[in-house]
Enzyme design. Structure first.
Site, PDB file in Angstrom:
ATOM      1  CB  CYS B 102      17.416  22.407  46.790  1.00 22.47           C
ATOM      2  SG  CYS B 102      16.379  21.093  46.095  1.00 22.47           S
ATOM      3  CB  CYS B 105      15.467  17.043  47.209  1.00 25.03           C
ATOM      4  SG  CYS B 105      15.838  17.617  45.545  1.00 25.03           S
ATOM      5  CB  SER B 106      19.675  18.160  49.406  1.00 29.23           C
ATOM      6  OG  SER B 106      19.790  16.839  48.907  1.00 29.23           O
ATOM      7  CB  CYS B 107      19.203  20.588  43.743  1.00 29.74           C
ATOM      8  SG  CYS B 107      17.953  19.430  43.172  1.00 29.74           S
TER       9      CYS B 107
END
Lengths: 106, 197
Positions: B102, B105-107
């Site tokens: 991702c 962000c940090s999906c």
């Protein structure tokens, strides 16, 4: 509900809308020509949701495929390597001749 | 009242959280058990759940087909509710390897796999996994053969992704529990292959 604008396999241009704020389309894919891999359904626009606007329309979302060699000049991996990413309908246009990615880099 | 103190005395954010919690309880917005339930929902998922999903797919072709068609429905069959999004399951083959990142962000499919590994949320991984994915894989200990096509998936918007790694050679006849032990957390985003322990 209307049918999605793009079919699987369609060639699309990822637009650079120049929007600021909570935008989910990273810069590295803007201006690229891609191929529609699948239709993902319709979702409320994160560009609205991030600012508390929860009642906007649902927008068609696609997964599109781009060759890594087109994304990164001098890409070191295999020529067949590619990348898939989700793009909302309003960031897409039909790819036409002359769009960036249609012609090889000089 | 819980008193929270950092090294410099009262911790501002911890105190504010506690005050907000108490207000929500007093006003009846939250019941006392609600926060415990939420914390349990956040901490219960782990990569073992994903490993069991993969192991089932390795031994049950019908399940694998359903999982590939609809990842969330497949996980639900095993009792794992994927809450946050559609789940796209990406099958690795001898000709194709899938890697998930991702960049924005940090999906991550947290309701199935729990919290992501530290490197998954690092800016270095997020920037480099799209630009030089083979070098990143090699640094993580996995040299992908040149003959295998690499497909990077930027998990940037409304879907979540789970990689279905290839079953290791030499595991013929193994039961699901033994197979699940071959599947580490990193294999579930394509950062490693499944390996015989």
């Amino acid at each position: 509900m209307t049918a999605p604008r793009f079919a699987v396999g369609a060639r699309v241009l990822i637009l650079d809308l120049g929007k600021h704020g909570h935008v989910r389309i990273p810069h590295y894919v803007r201006g690229q020509v891609a191929e529609v891999e699948r239709y993902c359904g319709a979702y409320r626009n994160p560009e609205d949701l991030a600012y508390g606007r929860y009642d906007g329309p649902r927008i068609d979302l696609y997964r599109v495929r781009i060759a890594q060699a087109a994304l990164w000049p001098g890409y070191a991996g295999d020529a067949a390597d590619d990348l898939e990413i989700e793009v909302y309908d309003h960031w897409l246009a039909p790819a036409e001749a002359g769009g960036r990615g249609e012609t090889p880099p000089c | 009242m819980l008193i929270c103190e950092g090294e410099a005395g009262g911790d501002y954010y911890a105190l504010m959280t506690e005050a907000m919690h108490r207000l929500l309880l007093e006003r009846g917005v939250l019941a006392p058990e609600d926060v415990d339930t939420l914390v349990a929902d956040l901490t219960a998922p782990n990569s073992g759940w994903g490993a069991r999903v993969v192991a089932r797919a390795w031994v049950d072709p019908g399940f694998k087909a359903r999982l590939l068609a609809d990842g969330r429905a497949g996980c639900a069959e095993l009792g794992y509710p994927v809450r946050e999004a559609q789940l796209v399951v990406l099958e690795n083959t001898p000709a194709l390897h899938n890697l998930v990142v991702c960049t924005l962000c940090s999906c991550y499919p947290r309701s199935l796999l729990g919290q992501p590994p530290w490197w998954y949320v690092s800016k270095a991984y997020r920037a480099r996994a799209v630009r030089e994915p083979r070098a990143v894989l090699a640094e993580l200990g996995y040299v992908l053969p040149e003959s295998v096509k690499l497909r990077v998936h930027d998990s940037n918007a409304d879907l979540r992704y789970l990689v279905l790694p290839m079953r290791p050679a030499g595991t013929e006849g193994w039961d699901e529990a033994a197979l699940a032990a071959c599947i580490g957390r990193d294999a579930l985003v394509g950062a490693a292959p499944a390996r015989v322990p």
